[in-house]
Design a protein around this motif. Structure first.
Motif, short mmCIF file in Angstrom:
data_model
loop_
_atom_site.label_atom_id
_atom_site.label_comp_id
_atom_site.label_asym_id
_atom_site.label_seq_id
_atom_site.Cartn_x
_atom_site.Cartn_y
_atom_site.Cartn_z
N VAL A 99 70.90 188.75 9.06
CA VAL A 99 71.45 188.39 7.64
C VAL A 99 70.40 187.59 6.90
O VAL A 99 70.00 186.40 7.41
N LEU A 100 70.17 187.92 5.77
CA LEU A 100 69.35 186.97 4.62
C LEU A 100 70.47 185.92 4.01
O LEU A 100 71.19 186.50 3.49
N LEU A 101 70.22 184.75 4.38
CA LEU A 101 71.21 183.56 3.56
C LEU A 101 70.38 182.82 2.84
O LEU A 101 69.13 182.43 3.12
N GLY A 102 71.02 182.75 1.51
CA GLY A 102 70.47 181.68 0.55
C GLY A 102 71.47 180.41 0.53
O GLY A 102 72.56 180.66 0.03
N ILE A 103 71.13 179.18 0.71
CA ILE A 103 72.16 177.97 1.08
C ILE A 103 71.61 177.25 0.01
O ILE A 103 70.36 176.64 0.06
N ASP A 113 63.99 179.62 9.38
CA ASP A 113 63.92 179.07 8.15
C ASP A 113 62.70 179.82 7.33
O ASP A 113 61.67 179.30 7.83
N ILE A 114 62.77 180.65 6.29
CA ILE A 114 61.66 181.41 5.69
C ILE A 114 61.55 180.85 4.41
O ILE A 114 60.66 181.53 3.53
N THR A 115 62.01 179.58 4.09
CA THR A 115 62.10 179.11 2.62
C THR A 115 60.49 178.92 2.07
O THR A 115 60.16 179.49 1.02
N ASN A 116 59.67 178.46 3.00
CA ASN A 116 58.30 178.23 2.73
C ASN A 116 57.25 179.37 3.56
O ASN A 116 56.20 179.26 3.34
N ASP A 117 57.92 180.40 3.94
CA ASP A 117 56.89 181.48 4.70
C ASP A 117 56.74 182.34 3.45
O ASP A 117 57.62 183.23 3.15
N GLU A 118 55.50 182.26 2.85
CA GLU A 118 55.35 183.24 1.67
C GLU A 118 55.09 184.56 2.05
O GLU A 118 55.77 185.50 1.23
N ALA A 138 62.69 170.68 -4.28
CA ALA A 138 63.47 169.38 -3.81
C ALA A 138 64.17 169.59 -2.70
O ALA A 138 64.72 168.44 -1.99
N GLY A 139 64.03 170.64 -2.06
CA GLY A 139 64.56 170.77 -0.64
C GLY A 139 65.96 170.87 -0.53
O GLY A 139 66.81 170.81 0.39
N THR A 140 66.75 171.59 -1.83
CA THR A 140 68.03 171.59 -1.78
C THR A 140 68.65 173.26 -1.81
O THR A 140 69.67 173.54 -1.90
N LYS A 141 67.77 173.82 -1.57
CA LYS A 141 68.03 175.49 -1.45
C LYS A 141 67.07 176.07 -0.31
O LYS A 141 65.82 175.60 -0.40
N LYS A 142 67.48 176.53 0.55
CA LYS A 142 66.90 177.24 1.81
C LYS A 142 67.24 178.59 1.89
O LYS A 142 68.27 178.99 1.58
N TYR A 143 66.32 179.34 2.36
CA TYR A 143 66.48 180.74 2.77
C TYR A 143 66.48 180.92 4.36
O TYR A 143 65.39 180.32 5.02
N LEU A 144 67.15 181.49 4.80
CA LEU A 144 67.40 181.64 6.33
C LEU A 144 67.59 183.13 6.81
O LEU A 144 68.30 183.80 5.94
N LEU A 175 69.55 184.79 9.66
CA LEU A 175 70.47 184.35 10.59
C LEU A 175 70.54 185.50 11.60
O LEU A 175 70.82 186.86 11.16
N ARG A 176 70.75 185.24 12.63
CA ARG A 176 70.97 186.33 13.79
C ARG A 176 72.63 186.19 14.07
O ARG A 176 73.00 185.27 14.84
N LEU A 177 73.26 187.23 13.75
CA LEU A 177 74.76 187.03 13.49
C LEU A 177 75.27 188.01 14.72
O LEU A 177 75.17 189.21 14.52
N PRO A 178 75.99 187.46 15.53
CA PRO A 178 76.55 188.45 16.47
C PRO A 178 77.54 189.57 15.68
O PRO A 178 78.32 189.13 14.87
N GLN A 179 77.56 190.74 16.18
CA GLN A 179 78.68 191.80 15.63
C GLN A 179 79.82 191.70 16.63
O GLN A 179 80.06 192.54 17.35
N ARG A 180 80.77 190.88 16.25
CA ARG A 180 81.86 190.66 16.90
C ARG A 180 83.10 190.16 15.61
O ARG A 180 82.66 189.39 15.03
N PRO A 181 83.94 190.61 15.95
CA PRO A 181 85.04 190.02 15.16
C PRO A 181 85.28 188.46 15.08
O PRO A 181 85.34 187.82 15.99
N GLY A 182 85.40 187.79 13.89
CA GLY A 182 85.32 186.55 13.53
C GLY A 182 83.99 185.60 13.68
O GLY A 182 84.07 184.53 13.48
N ALA A 183 82.98 186.47 13.88
CA ALA A 183 81.55 185.66 13.90
C ALA A 183 81.22 185.01 12.57
O ALA A 183 80.98 183.84 12.58
#
Length: 415
Positions: free
Chosen positions: A375-379, A403-408, A329-335, A337-345
């Motif tokens: 980071v692996l994110l499920g939203i 976005d890796i939701t449909n990348d089998e 349905a497109g209401t859940k995705k997996y990403l 994420l390249r997250l900076p390693q700094r305080p507050g990111a």
């Protein structure tokens, strides 16, 4: 010599020893949704919650009539045929050995034991049905027992035709269209053979799962072929090779009569029928209903019967069904994420989430560099369009993601 139609009628009458006709019920919800007269043939309400008891009973009945000393039957099944054979073994007082794939849902294994009691022995072997089938046939030949095919048997096909016999009697007329699921082809072969004589004007539509389209492959090749790969999620209809006898009865089917249902979309239908109608269907049992959306223009204003072929659903699978449904349905995705390693990111990222966005999974995979981590994110969200807004805000704030939701391939490793 009796005709197939006569034999199917006799089989239907014999079945009354076990259970009354399964209900044929008009479904107001689906009728309104598709502007049609939609009826459900509720095979999920048989004693074993599927139509498979019909074929197993008829084949066993006829074998015992011809060979009264036959005391041992063997079968292979992903669950529903096993339950039918177990029920019939106890009814006739004979012994059964049932081979089931290791991947069979526990609910079906436990119900098989319940129906058969001391009259059956269950052997779990192989990852898919076809491996269990090979083991069962070897065991049967070594032991001299009688093998009961789940679909590729004339007497089983004849027994499954009883669904069509009841359907016409209950409706009192022929519907415009019949929609039914296909796995090994027993139900389709039986119902179509009966209707060819009893109601030849009914339009037939067969539905099989995208990841187990053995009927489509057989029609393309002109003979049953083995699929090189199989998605077993729709376990009641995921068969790598259509039966030879069933194909002989279905070979004149036009390819346009065969519909494919994506596994994740079937999950949407399962949840829809559960939430809207309180009807519990297994994946194979939801196939015919799921396919209505593909023929919505064709069925408008017509009388359509869908065979709800089974309701043996293991509720431990419900989280997976919900997951698949949301992804479709497109209401859940997996990403990733390249997250900076700094305080507050992390706080900065959380601040750009929308009011309907929810983090369902957060997992550090590794640091790709000294200053960044993956980071692996499920939203999850309520509307698929929310992701377009979220992605725009992420890019605006400089967050890099994939976005890796449909990348089998990637999803199989990290989700």
């Amino acid at each position: 010599m009796t005709t197939f139609r006569q034999n199917a009628t006799t089989a239907t009458q014999a079945l009354r020893e076990l259970f009354p006709p399964t209900p044929l019920v008009r479904n107001d919800y689906l009728s309104q949704r598709y502007d049609a007269d939609i009826w459900l043939k509720r095979e999920d309400l048989s004693p074993v919650r599927s139509y498979k008891l019909r074929g197993a009973f008829n084949a066993m009945r006829k074998r015992l009539a011809a060979f009264p000393d036959q005391r041992h039957f063997v079968c292979a099944s992903a669950g529903n045929h096993a339950q039918g054979v177990a029920f019939a073994c106890r009814h006739f007082g004979v012994q059964g050995t049932i081979f089931m794939p290791v991947t069979t849902p526990q609910q079906k294994i436990m119900k098989t034991r319940t129906f058969g009691g001391d009259h059956i022995d269950i052997k779990l072997t192989g990852d898919i049905f076809d491996q269990a089938l090979d083991a069962a046939q070897r065991f049967c030949s070594d032991l001299g027992a009688h093998f009961l095919s789940p679909f590729d048997d004339d007497d089983v096909i004849e027994g499954q035709a009883s669904v069509a016999v009841e359907m016409l009697e209950q409706l009192g007329r022929a519907p415009d269209m019949l929609v039914l699921p296909v796995g090994g082809g027993g139900l389709g072969a039986g119902m179509s053979a009966y209707l060819k004589s009893a109601a030849p004007d009914i339009a037939l539509r067969y539905v099989e799962p995208t990841g187990g389209a053995s009927f489509t492959a057989a029609l393309d090749a002109g003979k049953p072929v083995t699929l090189p790969r199989l998605d077993t999620f729709v376990d009641g209809a995921s068969v790598a090779r259509l039966g030879l006898r069933t194909f002989d009865r279905l070979r004149d089917t036009h390819p346009d009569q065969v519909l494919l249902a994506a596994e994740n979309r079937v999950c949407v239908t399962i949840l829809d029928m559960l939430n809207q109608e309180g009807i519990v269907l297994e994946p194979a049992g939801a196939l015919s209903i799921d396919a209505l959306q593909d023929i919505s223009a064709e069925i408008r204003g017509k009388t359509v019967i869908c065979v709800a072929s089974g309701g043996n659903f293991d509720f431990e699978r419900l989280p997976e069904v919900k997951e698949r449904a949301m992804r479709f349905a497109g209401t859940k995705k997996y990403l990733l994420l390249r997250l900076p390693q700094r305080p507050g990111a992390l706080r900065d990222f959380l601040g750009i989430l929308g009011p309907e966005d929810d983090i369902a999974r957060f997992e550090y995979l590794k640091k790709t560099a000294r200053n960044f981590g993956t980071v692996l994110l499920g939203i999850e969200t309520t509307q698929p369009q929310n992701f377009a807004s979220l992605f725009a805000r992420m890019e605006q704030h400089g967050f890099t993601f994939t976005d890796i939701t449909n990348d089998e391939v990637i999803a199989n490793f990290v989700i």
